[in-house]
Motif scaffolding. Structure first.
Motif, mmCIF file in Angstrom:
data_model
loop_
_atom_site.group_PDB
_atom_site.id
_atom_site.type_symbol
_atom_site.label_atom_id
_atom_site.label_comp_id
_atom_site.label_asym_id
_atom_site.label_seq_id
_atom_site.Cartn_x
_atom_site.Cartn_y
_atom_site.Cartn_z
ATOM 1 N N ASP A 26 33.701 36.201 43.846
ATOM 2 C CA ASP A 26 33.409 36.989 42.660
ATOM 3 C C ASP A 26 34.562 37.982 42.495
ATOM 4 O O ASP A 26 34.896 38.726 43.423
ATOM 5 C CB ASP A 26 32.077 37.724 42.857
ATOM 6 C CG ASP A 26 31.700 38.538 41.647
ATOM 7 O OD1 ASP A 26 32.312 39.616 41.455
ATOM 8 O OD2 ASP A 26 30.807 38.113 40.896
ATOM 9 N N GLU A 64 34.964 40.732 40.859
ATOM 10 C CA GLU A 64 34.678 42.161 40.873
ATOM 11 C C GLU A 64 34.183 42.635 42.234
ATOM 12 O O GLU A 64 34.640 43.644 42.757
ATOM 13 C CB GLU A 64 33.644 42.491 39.806
ATOM 14 C CG GLU A 64 33.378 43.976 39.655
ATOM 15 C CD GLU A 64 32.435 44.262 38.506
ATOM 16 O OE1 GLU A 64 31.513 45.082 38.707
ATOM 17 O OE2 GLU A 64 32.613 43.670 37.424
ATOM 18 N N ARG A 65 33.268 41.868 42.825
ATOM 19 C CA ARG A 65 32.651 42.293 44.087
ATOM 20 C C ARG A 65 33.368 41.759 45.322
ATOM 21 O O ARG A 65 33.071 42.165 46.430
ATOM 22 C CB ARG A 65 31.186 41.866 44.112
ATOM 23 C CG ARG A 65 30.365 42.601 43.064
ATOM 24 C CD ARG A 65 28.942 42.135 43.065
ATOM 25 N NE ARG A 65 28.899 40.913 42.257
ATOM 26 C CZ ARG A 65 27.859 40.134 42.123
ATOM 27 N NH1 ARG A 65 26.761 40.408 42.757
ATOM 28 N NH2 ARG A 65 27.908 39.069 41.357
ATOM 29 N N ALA A 92 35.233 35.546 37.377
ATOM 30 C CA ALA A 92 34.670 36.704 36.689
ATOM 31 C C ALA A 92 33.238 36.406 36.262
ATOM 32 O O ALA A 92 32.915 35.265 35.902
ATOM 33 C CB ALA A 92 35.516 37.050 35.466
#
Length: 86
Positions: free
Chosen positions: A9, A11-12, A74
């Protein structure tokens, strides 16, 4: 050649389990660590990685030896009614 795909992922920075990896006609699915391996002959390919609730990743690759690619996916943020009507 062994292609190793690590789907995360974006973002994480966590693994994306169950992401589909496709380099036609070769296919695999990532495990709980976000890792999938595919054996392919040398050559040019278009790599697609699509994870649940994520925007697909695409990259053109030339495979000449074993190779690892990190596919940062994303989140696919759906458009809400507020986005449509504002």
């Amino acid at each position: 050649c062994r292609l190793t795909v690590v789907a995360v992922d974006a973002e994480r920075h966590t693994p994306v389990r169950g992401a589909k990896v496709v380099m036609h006609p070769y296919r695999a699915v990532t495990d709980e660590h976000g890792v999938a391996q595919v054996m392919v002959p040398k050559g040019a390919y278009r790599l697609f990685v699509s994870g649940p609730n994520h925007v697909p990743f695409r990259q053109d690759v030339e495979i000449t030896t074993d190779w690892t690619v990190r596919a940062e996916l994303a989140l696919d943020l759906e458009i809400s009614d507020a986005d449509i009507w504002s």
